[in-house]
Write a protein that holds these residues in place. Sequence first.
Motif, short mmCIF file in Angstrom:
data_model
loop_
_atom_site.label_atom_id
_atom_site.label_comp_id
_atom_site.label_asym_id
_atom_site.label_seq_id
_atom_site.Cartn_x
_atom_site.Cartn_y
_atom_site.Cartn_z
N ASN A 101 -7.91 15.28 -17.17
CA ASN A 101 -7.46 15.00 -18.54
C ASN A 101 -8.28 13.94 -19.26
O ASN A 101 -7.87 13.46 -20.32
N ALA A 102 -9.42 13.55 -18.70
CA ALA A 102 -10.29 12.58 -19.35
C ALA A 102 -11.70 12.75 -18.78
O ALA A 102 -11.87 13.27 -17.67
N PRO A 103 -12.73 12.32 -19.52
CA PRO A 103 -14.09 12.36 -18.98
C PRO A 103 -14.19 11.57 -17.68
O PRO A 103 -13.54 10.53 -17.51
N ALA A 104 -15.00 12.06 -16.77
CA ALA A 104 -15.08 11.45 -15.44
C ALA A 104 -15.51 9.99 -15.50
O ALA A 104 -14.98 9.16 -14.74
N VAL A 105 -16.45 9.64 -16.38
CA VAL A 105 -16.92 8.26 -16.47
C VAL A 105 -15.79 7.35 -16.92
O VAL A 105 -15.54 6.28 -16.33
N ASP A 106 -15.06 7.76 -17.98
CA ASP A 106 -13.97 6.94 -18.49
C ASP A 106 -12.88 6.76 -17.44
O ASP A 106 -12.40 5.65 -17.19
N ALA A 107 -12.47 7.88 -16.83
CA ALA A 107 -11.40 7.82 -15.83
C ALA A 107 -11.82 6.99 -14.63
O ALA A 107 -11.03 6.20 -14.10
N GLY A 108 -13.07 7.14 -14.20
CA GLY A 108 -13.55 6.39 -13.05
C GLY A 108 -13.56 4.90 -13.29
O GLY A 108 -13.21 4.11 -12.41
N LEU A 109 -13.95 4.49 -14.51
CA LEU A 109 -13.98 3.07 -14.82
C LEU A 109 -12.58 2.46 -14.81
O LEU A 109 -12.37 1.37 -14.27
N ILE A 110 -11.62 3.16 -15.40
CA ILE A 110 -10.25 2.64 -15.43
C ILE A 110 -9.69 2.59 -14.01
O ILE A 110 -9.07 1.60 -13.61
N ALA A 111 -9.91 3.65 -13.25
CA ALA A 111 -9.40 3.69 -11.88
C ALA A 111 -10.01 2.57 -11.04
O ALA A 111 -9.35 2.03 -10.14
N TYR A 112 -11.26 2.20 -11.36
CA TYR A 112 -11.92 1.18 -10.56
C TYR A 112 -11.57 -0.24 -10.98
O TYR A 112 -12.28 -1.20 -10.66
N LEU A 113 -10.44 -0.37 -11.67
CA LEU A 113 -9.87 -1.70 -11.88
C LEU A 113 -9.14 -2.19 -10.63
O LEU A 113 -8.76 -3.37 -10.56
N TRP A 114 -8.94 -1.32 -9.64
CA TRP A 114 -8.12 -1.71 -8.50
C TRP A 114 -8.68 -2.89 -7.69
O TRP A 114 -7.89 -3.71 -7.21
N PRO A 115 -9.99 -3.04 -7.52
CA PRO A 115 -10.43 -4.25 -6.80
C PRO A 115 -10.05 -5.54 -7.52
O PRO A 115 -9.63 -6.52 -6.88
N LEU A 116 -10.18 -5.55 -8.85
CA LEU A 116 -9.80 -6.73 -9.62
C LEU A 116 -8.29 -6.97 -9.52
O LEU A 116 -7.84 -8.11 -9.35
N LEU A 117 -7.50 -5.89 -9.57
CA LEU A 117 -6.05 -6.02 -9.47
C LEU A 117 -5.64 -6.53 -8.09
O LEU A 117 -4.66 -7.28 -7.97
N ILE A 118 -6.36 -6.15 -7.06
CA ILE A 118 -6.07 -6.66 -5.72
C ILE A 118 -6.23 -8.18 -5.70
O ILE A 118 -5.38 -8.91 -5.16
N VAL A 119 -7.32 -8.66 -6.28
CA VAL A 119 -7.56 -10.10 -6.32
C VAL A 119 -6.44 -10.81 -7.08
O VAL A 119 -5.93 -11.85 -6.66
N VAL A 120 -6.03 -10.25 -8.22
CA VAL A 120 -4.97 -10.87 -9.04
C VAL A 120 -3.63 -10.81 -8.33
O VAL A 120 -2.91 -11.81 -8.24
N PHE A 121 -3.28 -9.65 -7.78
CA PHE A 121 -1.98 -9.48 -7.12
C PHE A 121 -1.86 -10.30 -5.85
O PHE A 121 -0.76 -10.62 -5.39
N SER A 122 -3.00 -10.65 -5.24
CA SER A 122 -2.95 -11.41 -3.99
C SER A 122 -2.28 -12.77 -4.19
O SER A 122 -1.77 -13.36 -3.22
N ALA A 123 -2.27 -13.26 -5.43
CA ALA A 123 -1.62 -14.55 -5.70
C ALA A 123 -0.12 -14.49 -5.46
O ALA A 123 0.54 -15.53 -5.31
N LEU A 124 0.45 -13.28 -5.40
CA LEU A 124 1.88 -13.11 -5.17
C LEU A 124 2.25 -13.18 -3.70
O LEU A 124 3.43 -13.26 -3.36
N LEU A 125 1.26 -13.15 -2.82
CA LEU A 125 1.52 -13.14 -1.38
C LEU A 125 1.81 -14.54 -0.88
O LEU A 125 1.21 -15.52 -1.35
N PRO A 126 2.73 -14.67 0.10
CA PRO A 126 3.00 -15.99 0.68
C PRO A 126 1.75 -16.56 1.36
O PRO A 126 1.03 -15.86 2.07
N GLY A 127 1.48 -17.82 1.12
CA GLY A 127 0.36 -18.48 1.76
C GLY A 127 -0.99 -18.22 1.13
O GLY A 127 -2.01 -18.73 1.61
N GLU A 128 -1.04 -17.41 0.07
CA GLU A 128 -2.31 -17.12 -0.59
C GLU A 128 -2.40 -17.90 -1.90
O GLU A 128 -1.42 -18.05 -2.62
N ARG A 129 -3.59 -18.38 -2.21
CA ARG A 129 -3.84 -19.09 -3.47
C ARG A 129 -5.05 -18.47 -4.15
O ARG A 129 -6.10 -18.30 -3.52
#
Length: 308
Positions: A101-129
């Motif tokens: 439902n979208a061009p492969a380049v556009d969809a791939g770029l949005i989907a590849y936000l997951w590494p950045l989101l992992i870094v951001v979400f890691s702040a929610l884990l106990p013992g992580e800063r």
Amino acid sequence: MTDRGMTRGLVEDQARRLRATGLGAAAVLLWASLALFTTSTGRIPPFQLTAMAFAVGGLLGLPRVLRGHGTALRGLPAGAWALGIGGLFGYHFFYFLALRNAPAVDAGLIAYLWPLLIVVFSALLPGERLRWWHTAGALLGLAGTVLLVTGGRGVQFRSEYLLGYGAAGVCALVWSAYSVANRRYPQVPTDLVALFCLATALLAAVCHVLFETTVRPEGWQWAAVLALGLGPVGGAFYVWDHGTKHGDIRLLGTLSYFAPLLSTGLLVATGGADASWPVAVACVLITGGAMLASAEVLRTARRSRETG
């Protein structure tokens, strides 16, 4: 325990964490071969290919599950089942929906936000800063990936592709949430990823029957399917599971940006893509981001060697 003993114990814990991070990073190396092997499978539909590859990946670890994890299987929390199957199948389902439902380049770029989101979400884990260098490293990696995928030509998002963009965003959320939430189940043996792979294969097969026409692999396509199951669409999830449970999740998120870079390098080396200035600049950005994000880990490794 003496101060020296406590220090040694702390350093040993940090060394184990570093080894787990290295094992998790092996998944990034395996994912780098995804494009190369996928192009070798010809016109096999995506859900059919997913079902076949995950079946291979599941069978890879099934003997160990049957031999040694009967007790762990009986006590496996429902949340672990939901997380494992939802993460593996959910990511691929929404990724394919985005590509439809979208061009492969556009969809791939949005989907590849997951590494950045992992870094951001890691702040929610106990013992992580979350430190500034983790975020800065992840952003450099994202910038390199954008340049790599677009070839320096930019991206134009259009309203008619909103469904695809939304699916790609969900795809990024699913994989990042799975990777971070996996830390909640350190007691679940990594071997049980085999069951999550087999369940994903079954669900993908159902989607294939509903939405696709079967294409029979021929010749070397069988070898490519087997390679996918042993590597990027199967075996990689075992080492990623161990890394996200016991390693440095923030560094793993940043290192994940090496996957598209290495993937492009493999395609260039095999004649499937051309070398260009965006590839060179992306290499500098992604490598620089990884070095920035790993500064703390490198210091830990140095202390471990000095203590040992």
